[in-house]
Scaffold this active site. Structure first.
Site, PDB file in Angstrom:
ATOM      1  N   HIS A 216       0.855  -1.190   0.000  1.00 50.83           N
ATOM      2  CA  HIS A 216       0.000   0.000   0.000  1.00 50.83           C
ATOM      3  C   HIS A 216       0.896   1.248   0.000  1.00 50.83           C
ATOM      4  O   HIS A 216       1.971   1.251   0.604  1.00 50.83           O
ATOM      5  CB  HIS A 216      -0.900  -0.011   1.234  1.00 50.83           C
ATOM      6  CG  HIS A 216      -1.975   1.018   1.179  1.00 50.83           C
ATOM      7  ND1 HIS A 216      -1.724   2.349   1.452  1.00 50.83           N
ATOM      8  CD2 HIS A 216      -3.283   0.942   0.853  1.00 50.83           C
ATOM      9  CE1 HIS A 216      -2.855   3.033   1.297  1.00 50.83           C
ATOM     10  NE2 HIS A 216      -3.809   2.202   0.938  1.00 50.83           N
TER      11      HIS A 216
ATOM     12  N   GLU B 172      -4.056   2.313  -7.261  1.00 51.25           N
ATOM     13  CA  GLU B 172      -4.441   3.381  -6.339  1.00 51.25           C
ATOM     14  C   GLU B 172      -3.562   4.595  -6.586  1.00 51.25           C
ATOM     15  O   GLU B 172      -2.445   4.679  -6.043  1.00 51.25           O
ATOM     16  CB  GLU B 172      -4.250   2.927  -4.889  1.00 51.25           C
ATOM     17  CG  GLU B 172      -5.185   1.820  -4.466  1.00 51.25           C
ATOM     18  CD  GLU B 172      -5.464   1.900  -2.973  1.00 51.25           C
ATOM     19  OE1 GLU B 172      -6.631   2.055  -2.609  1.00 51.25           O
ATOM     20  OE2 GLU B 172      -4.524   1.837  -2.179  1.00 51.25           O
TER      21      GLU B 172
ATOM     22  N   GLY C  42     -11.134   2.736   1.378  1.00 52.76           N
ATOM     23  CA  GLY C  42     -10.596   3.071   2.697  1.00 52.76           C
ATOM     24  C   GLY C  42     -11.665   3.704   3.576  1.00 52.76           C
ATOM     25  O   GLY C  42     -12.507   3.010   4.147  1.00 52.76           O
TER      26      GLY C  42
HETATM   27  P1  PGA Z   1      -9.596   5.968   0.636  1.00 55.40           P
HETATM   28  O1  PGA Z   1      -8.401   4.919   0.841  1.00 55.40           O
HETATM   29  O2  PGA Z   1     -10.759   5.212   0.051  1.00 55.40           O
HETATM   30  O3  PGA Z   1      -9.895   6.484   2.020  1.00 55.40           O
HETATM   31  O4  PGA Z   1      -9.096   7.029  -0.282  1.00 55.40           O
HETATM   32  C1  PGA Z   1      -8.144   3.933  -0.107  1.00 55.40           C
HETATM   33  C2  PGA Z   1      -6.896   3.177   0.277  1.00 55.40           C
HETATM   34  O5  PGA Z   1      -5.936   3.807   0.729  1.00 55.40           O
HETATM   35  O6  PGA Z   1      -6.820   1.952   0.167  1.00 55.40           O
END
Ligand code: PGA
Length: 255
Positions: free
Chosen positions: A96, A177, A239
């Site tokens: 991540h 991401e 997230g």
């Molecule tokens: P977010 O996080 O949906 O809060 O932007 C996604 C993630 O970091 O996996």
């Protein structure tokens, strides 16, 4: 193929909040046949959440770890190894961007983690994504995107593709991401469906095997459909919005 919706709770929830969330999501998605849900609670709650999920087993709901260590065992104070997770979780988030940034994880370590996960029958969800936000014009019309403009995610993807055997690679899930889109980063906004789809298509062109590519970054119940409707997006990594039962179930309903 069934969409994969992954809930990354990050370093949030108390034990009782985690159990309420897990039970609520389980009830909410029980009647959704087209979606596979993966809950990734913090490490200390994994066993309790596993027990809650097993109590009235729901078919399409799985457990995931948010991380694992790149060695199987040994003198690594505070770390969690794949053999400890084997049989407990079916998935693990690997690489991540928050781990790459705060813990300086390297591509090499990420490949080692993925290999250990696979060796213990855990599907690694490997995260890749660029730091730099594209212009509004590119987000609206990403047709000019190419390998040169996507150097960072392609570099991260190549490390995975080169580091794993063909057989290993076939079992991996990729989470695209874009770092600039992840909530918590300055001025974060979700990508557009078109942009995420175009990137996913380019990523897939650079892989020797077709893999599921998830999108993650500020996904909400309002924008989830925009991403899920894209032909090259196989699911979502969520997230912040995965911490609210109602909102997360709504996201799953769009799948
Ligand atoms: P977010 O996080 O949906 O809060 O932007 C996604 C993630 O970091 O996996």
């Amino acid at each position: 193929m069934r969409s994969l919706i992954v809930a990354n709770w990050k370093m949030n929830t108390t034990l009782s909040e985690a159990l309420i969330l897990a039970n609520g999501v389980k009830e909410g998605v029980a009647a959704l046949p087209d979606v596979s849900v993966v809950l990734c609670p913090p490490f200390p709650w994994l066993v309790a959440v596993a027990e809650a999920l097993h109590r009235h087993p729901a078919k399409h709901i799985h457990l995931g770890a948010q991380n694992l260590f790149w060695k199987a065992e040994g003198a690594y104070t505070g770390e969690v190894g794949a053999p400890m997770l084997a049989g407990l979780v079916q998935y693990a988030i690997v690489g991540h961007s928050e781990r790459r940034r705060h813990f300086h994880e390297t591509d090499q370590e990420i490949v080692a983690k993925a290999k250990l996960a696979l060796a213990h029958k855990i599907v690694p969800i490997i995260c890749i994504g660029e730091l730099k936000k594209p212009t509004a014009a590119v987000l609206a019309d990403p047709s000019e995107l190419n390998a040169a403009t996507l150097r960072q995610p392609l570099h991260e993807l190549a490390a995975v593709a080169n580091g794993l055997t063909h057989e290993e690679l076939e079992k991996v899930v990729i989470a695209y991401e874009p770092v600039w889109a992840i909530s918590g980063n300055k001025d974060a906004v979700a990508a557009t469906g078109l942009y995420a789809n175009q990137v996913a298509e380019i990523l897939l062109e650079h892989l020797p095997v077709p893999l599921p590519v998830l999108y993650g970054g500020s996904v909400t119940a309002t924008n989830a459909r925009e991403f899920l409707a894209q032909p090259h997006i196989s699911g979502l990594l969520v997230g912040g919005a995965s911490l609210k039962i109602g909102e997360f179930v709504k996201i799953c309903r769009q799948a």
